[in-house]
Scaffold this active site. Structure first.
Site, PDB file in Angstrom:
ATOM      1  N   ASP A 188       1.280  -6.370  -7.151  1.00 41.09           N
ATOM      2  CA  ASP A 188       1.261  -6.248  -5.693  1.00 41.09           C
ATOM      3  C   ASP A 188       0.186  -5.313  -5.174  1.00 41.09           C
ATOM      4  OD1 ASP A 188       2.819  -3.945  -6.676  1.00 41.09           O
ATOM      5  OD2 ASP A 188       3.175  -3.548  -4.558  1.00 41.09           O
ATOM      6  N   ASP A 203      -0.373  -0.753  -8.948  1.00 40.99           N
ATOM      7  CA  ASP A 203       0.485  -0.554 -10.109  1.00 40.99           C
ATOM      8  C   ASP A 203       0.599  -1.872 -10.882  1.00 40.99           C
ATOM      9  OD1 ASP A 203       2.082  -2.009  -8.383  1.00 40.99           O
ATOM     10  OD2 ASP A 203       3.288  -0.282  -7.785  1.00 40.99           O
ATOM     11  N   TYR A 231      10.469  -2.034  -2.232  1.00 39.96           N
ATOM     12  CA  TYR A 231      10.446  -3.095  -1.222  1.00 39.96           C
ATOM     13  C   TYR A 231      11.866  -3.406  -0.743  1.00 39.96           C
ATOM     14  CZ  TYR A 231       5.508  -3.939  -2.090  1.00 39.96           C
ATOM     15  OH  TYR A 231       4.143  -3.801  -2.182  1.00 39.96           O
ATOM     16  N   GLU A 247      -4.563   3.119  -1.353  1.00 36.75           N
ATOM     17  CA  GLU A 247      -4.008   1.995  -2.106  1.00 36.75           C
ATOM     18  C   GLU A 247      -4.083   0.730  -1.255  1.00 36.75           C
ATOM     19  OE1 GLU A 247      -0.382   1.110  -5.200  1.00 36.75           O
ATOM     20  OE2 GLU A 247       0.033   2.431  -3.510  1.00 36.75           O
TER      21      GLU A 247
END
Length: 523
Positions: A88, A91, A240, A489
């Site tokens: 995603d 990571d 999430y 990120e």
């Protein structure tokens, strides 16, 4: 995404401060006239990004050569093939909900702007990006009522700083089923596969039909066995969580299935459940991987003018209510509501919250772009509290957000990595920050990555071209620091929505029409 603790309330945003408004108006009038951008080039880079995020066995035509095969045993412990899909963010976990949202938005962009993507020479790459996700969803949907929704563990993954090619962290897989429901993730995956089925309808009809079969099964599963997936898969809560619940995803999936099948049952579902599920009661000022209300309201409202829906009796009122809520969101983005509007930075960037704010910007820009086309095609204007807004002004504001992303901002920074002469060099991304597998096939361990590669002040050895990072704070400030994961990120769903915006802008950038006129200031 690192430490994805972004829980929020769905309360409305505060009024803008007067000096924010004044500075924003000034920036609207100046920025687009002082800089121009190559939207086609930005589009190409944005689609290349998805190759950096691939998990699984990479194909022969892989263009991002600093990446290599990874996650080749995913699902093995559970006796299921879960190789493939996307990481995603920075990571090495595969989270099903944001991955599905990524594919829905990529597909929607191709549906709306396929011609423009083709003219940029990127249509094949766009379809490849979508298919890499849908191939994985087909694997993950192992039974009509079983969907595997996560591979890896966010907690253990974040203890390590490793290339995906070297992963030693847990690859535990998690599923939702009849006893452990996940209507939100099932609904979003159904939406993704339904939207993708439209994309592949002409080029690969057999595959399109297969996607549609899975989409219909997943919708039925999610609707029959209702529940939030983060109650069934608790390890996802810190990353999430389904804060908005599952009702928006079920409405969203029903509308996409209607668009894909033309079956009136799906449309009736979205209309009959509109009140109960919040489709015509929630007035929301953000659209994200979690909150689908504004987008589904926009899709429903755009159906109102279609000839075959004009004689649906009382449903016309529901369509109108959907439209009212859709307009609330759009007008909030344009600062045209008397009530709550979306906050902006002094330089005019939409601002929802400090953590990965660019996801909300790209999502809003996409919805504004799509709706501007709808207004133009139907010869309508957007109805806001502070007056009606024409399609030109709507698109020009969407362009102002894209231009900010590409460098028209106080930092002079392109937040699309690899685009322009100045962009983030120390992106928070494991694979990018460590010497590539191609250059060094030696094993790099969990703590070795944190001890040596993570704290380095040097730029990342690998550039994640096309990544849209989290972006600046509420005062347009940005710190290019690998440790600053809130800003540096990037996530797949940030770029996914931007693809459609860049495609549209590429399609009209050479024209002498409305796109080249000065922006009208919103007040």
């Amino acid at each position: 995404m690192e430490e994805k603790r972004r829980c929020f309330s769905l309360s409305q945003n505060k009024f803008l401060q007067h000096w924010y408004v004044i500075l924003f108006i000034s920036s609207l009038a100046i920025l687009p006239l002082t800089q121009s951008f190559n939207y086609g080039k930005a589009l190409s880079k944005s689609l290349l990004y998805f190759e950096s995020q691939r998990s699984g066995r990479l194909p022969y035509n892989q263009r991002v050569t600093w990446r290599h095969h990874s996650g080749l045993t995913d699902g093995l412990e559970q006796g299921v093939d879960l190789v493939g899909g996307y990481y995603d963010a920075g990571d090495n976990v595969k989270f099903g909900l944001p991955m599905a949202f990524t594919i829905t938005m990529l597909s929607w962009g191709v549906i709306e702007y396929g011609d423009e993507i083709s003219s940029a020479g990127e249509y094949t790459h766009a379809l490849e990006a979508i298919k890499w996700g849908t191939d994985y969803f087909i694997k993950a949907h192992t039974h009509p009522n079983v969907l595997w929704v996560e591979v890896g563990d966010g907690d253990t993954d974040h203890y390590c700083w490793q290339r995906p090619e070297d992963m030693t962290t847990s690859r535990q897989a998690y599923k939702v089923d009849e006893k452990n429901p996940g209507s939100d993730v099932a609904g979003e995956t159904a939406a993704a596969m339904a939207a993708a089925s439209i994309v592949f309808r002409k080029t690969n009809p057999h595959y399109s039909h297969l996607l549609l079969q899975h989409a219909e099964q997943l919708f039925e599963f999610g609707d029959k066995f209702r529940g939030k997936y983060d109650e069934s898969v608790r390890v996802v809560k810190g990353y999430y969580p389904s804060v908005s619940g599952f009702k928006d995803e079920l409405l969203w999936a029903a509308l996409w299935l209607y668009k894909a099948t033309d079956k009136e049952d799906y449309l009736r579902y979205a209309l009959e459940k509109a009140n109960e599920f919040g489709g015509i009661t929630w007035a929301i000022t953000e659209f994200s991987w979690d909150v689908k209300f504004p987008a589904l309201q926009i899709i429903a409202s755009m159906l109102l003018t279609e000839e075959n829906h004009r004689e649906m009796g009382w449903f016309k009122l529901v369509f109108e209510q959907y439209r009212s809520k859709a307009e609330y969101y759009l007008c909030a983005c344009l600062n045209k509501n008397n009530g709550s509007n979306v906050n902006r930075t002094p330089a005019g960037l939409l601002y929802i919250r400090q953590w990965n704010n660019m996801q909300y910007v790209s999502n809003a820009a996409f919805l504004l772009t799509v709706y501007s086309d709808y207004l133009r095609a139907s010869n309508q204007r957007l109805r806001c509290d502070r007056g009606k807004v024409g399609p030109e002004e709507v698109l020009l504001f969407a362009r102002s957000q894209a231009d900010y992303i590409l460098g028209a901002n106080p930092m002079g920074m392109s937040y699309l990595v690899g685009y322009g002469s100045r962009y983030p060099q120390k992106m928070h991304h494991r694979g990018a920050s460590i010497e590539s597998y191609r250059e060094n096939k030696g094993f790099i361990g969990c703590t070795q990555g944190y001890d040596y590669w993570y704290p380095r002040n040097d730029p990342n050895p690998n550039v994640v071209v096309g990544a849209l990072v989290g972006g600046p704070d509420q005062m347009d400030r940005f710190s290019d620091d690998r440790k600053n994961f809130m800003q540096t990120e990037a996530c797949t769903y940030n770029t996914a929505s931007l693809v459609g915006v860049l495609a549209k802008l590429h399609g009209v950038e050479e024209e002498d029409g409305y796109l080249n006129t000065p922006l009208l200031a919103s007040s």
